[in-house]
Design an enzyme around this catalytic site. Structure first.
Site, mmCIF file in Angstrom:
data_model
loop_
_atom_site.group_PDB
_atom_site.id
_atom_site.type_symbol
_atom_site.label_atom_id
_atom_site.label_comp_id
_atom_site.label_asym_id
_atom_site.label_seq_id
_atom_site.Cartn_x
_atom_site.Cartn_y
_atom_site.Cartn_z
ATOM 1 N N HIS A 199 -18.233 39.973 90.239
ATOM 2 C CA HIS A 199 -18.502 41.266 89.590
ATOM 3 C C HIS A 199 -18.014 41.216 88.141
ATOM 4 C CE1 HIS A 199 -18.213 45.557 88.698
ATOM 5 N NE2 HIS A 199 -18.883 45.815 89.810
ATOM 6 N N HIS A 264 -25.509 46.145 91.660
ATOM 7 C CA HIS A 264 -24.881 47.464 91.605
ATOM 8 C C HIS A 264 -25.643 48.267 90.564
ATOM 9 C CE1 HIS A 264 -20.436 46.521 92.938
ATOM 10 N NE2 HIS A 264 -21.319 46.317 93.901
ATOM 11 N N HIS A 310 -21.591 54.203 91.714
ATOM 12 C CA HIS A 310 -21.002 55.529 91.461
ATOM 13 C C HIS A 310 -21.998 56.669 91.249
ATOM 14 C CE1 HIS A 310 -17.607 53.072 89.376
ATOM 15 N NE2 HIS A 310 -17.815 52.707 90.619
HETATM 16 C C1 DNO Z 1 -15.885 50.036 91.503
HETATM 17 C C2 DNO Z 1 -16.311 48.750 92.037
HETATM 18 C C3 DNO Z 1 -15.268 47.680 91.839
HETATM 19 C C4 DNO Z 1 -15.700 46.434 92.575
HETATM 20 C C5 DNO Z 1 -14.814 45.264 92.375
HETATM 21 C C6 DNO Z 1 -15.487 44.030 92.895
HETATM 22 O O1 DNO Z 1 -16.455 51.020 91.820
HETATM 23 O O2 DNO Z 1 -17.520 48.371 91.500
HETATM 24 O O3 DNO Z 1 -14.041 48.105 92.317
HETATM 25 O O4 DNO Z 1 -15.715 46.709 93.933
HETATM 26 O O5 DNO Z 1 -14.469 45.095 91.061
HETATM 27 O O6 DNO Z 1 -14.545 43.075 93.140
#
Ligand code: DNO
Length: 349
Positions: A199, A264, A310
């Site tokens: 990520h 994402h 989100h």
């Molecule tokens: C937040 C997420 C992050 C993600 C981590 C992956 O909403 O996108 O916390 O889970 O960074 O390791």
């Protein structure tokens, strides 16, 4: 592409039976959030989680995250044992059918925001970040207090120790530590058919004087070039990358091609230098051109998991900032609609 929803397990206020009513969602993204970083994940807890998810009508397709211990990022001698344990957890994920593992390599802090409930004109609230406000954060009180540090919750003393330790880690050294990690973890993942999905750093710049390296397309290409294994790939987070206006997310997707292992999708509006807030998922709401992101995904023939990232807090919902049901469900339907549209669009040469 297949659609997923992030679910935090039995104590998540969002329940699986409601997720069943969001059309098109096939998979669940989850994790064992209570296991201390560095410990091997217990088999019985993993099968329990898988069973709950399957009984709810979904596949347990993605783990987000299996956190990387700070001592690995610091390159301490104990990292060899910690990496072995990481590989053992990966083997166990494979045993319960997980296919993709999302992780990050951000020292100490995971994602950071300075406002968890900024009011928008439509009466909803959203999360926001303003770099200048970091100066007002009192780190001596630890992380539980006002900072969303989801993976870790270091107290003031531990945090001070880590901040001190990372002072001697330059960006280049952090790259070396990532390479050391990937050279050992990617073969282990490949051998059990798990795809790693690193990520990007969120936000994509250094915070509190600690280095961050996974900030742009060039960095992501460097990661996939480091270890030439089909298991070594990326989570393309449109919001994290999109908070740096120089990042052209569709172009990044096209360059990464088959190494895009997980998507994402969320939108952000950049309102100043290192200043942004999250918006509804729509292209017209923020600075990420979601339609072009989807055209790029179609062009690389993306077959992996995607989730709506989100959402705002809408319709009076309360709970975990960014991770309510309502706005993520709206976002999911929008993403599903975009996919349907770009899949049917004639592709011009
Ligand atoms: C937040 C997420 C992050 C993600 C981590 C992956 O909403 O996108 O916390 O889970 O960074 O390791």
């Amino acid at each position: 592409m297949y659609l997923n929803f992030r679910w935090f397990g039995a104590d998540d206020p969002v329940v699986l039976k409601h997720l069943r009513q969001v059309p098109g969602v096939e998979g669940i993204v989850s994790a064992l959030h209570d296991i201390p970083t560095g410990e091997v994940w217990p088999r019985d807890r993993l099968s329990q989680l898988r069973d709950t998810i399957e009984k709810g009508g979904f596949n347990f397709s993605v783990v987000e995250s299996l956190p990387v211990h700070e001592d690995i990022k610091l390159g301490l001698p104990v990292r060899d044992r910690l990496i072995d344990q990481y590989c053992e957890s990966i083997r166990r994920l494979s045993e319960v059918g997980v296919r993709v593992l999302c992780y990050n390599f951000m020292p100490i802090f995971d994602w950071v925001r300075t406002d968890l409930a900024m009011p928008l004109e439509d009466g909803s609230t959203t999360m926001a970040y303003d770099h200048r406000e970091l100066a007002n954060v009192d780190l001596s009180r630890g992380m539980g207090d006002g900072l969303p540090a989801w993976a870790n919750d270091y107290d003031g003393e531990e945090l001070a120790r880590l901040l001190q330790a990372f002072r001697s880690v330059s960006e280049e050294l952090l790259w070396e530590h990532l390479q050391y990690f990937l050279e050992r973890v990617a073969p282990a993942a490949e051998s059990v058919n798990i795809r790693l999905a690193l990520h990007p750093d969120d936000p994509p710049w250094s915070v509190f004087g600690v280095p961050r390296i996974i900030t742009d397309g060039q960095a992501l290409e460097r990661v996939v070039g480091m270890v030439d294994s089909p298991a070594n790939g990326i989570t393309v987070c449109t919001g994290s990358l999109g908070s740096l206006p120089a990042n052209d997310v569709p172009a990044i997707i096209r360059r990464l091609g088959s190494r895009v292992h997980f998507m994402h999708c969320r939108n952000v509006m950049v309102t100043g230098e290192r200043k942004f807030h999250e918006t509804p998922h729509l292209t017209e709401s923020g600075d990420v051109d979601m339609l072009e992101v989807f055209r790029a995904l179609r062009d690389i023939q993306f077959r992996g998991p995607m989730r709506s990232d989100h959402g705002r807090m809408i319709w009076g919902e309360t709970g975990r900032p960014g991770y309510g049901l309502h706005d993520r469900a709206l976002g999911t339907m929008y993403l599903r609609g975009l996919w349907e549209a770009v899949s049917r669009e004639p592709v011009l040469d």
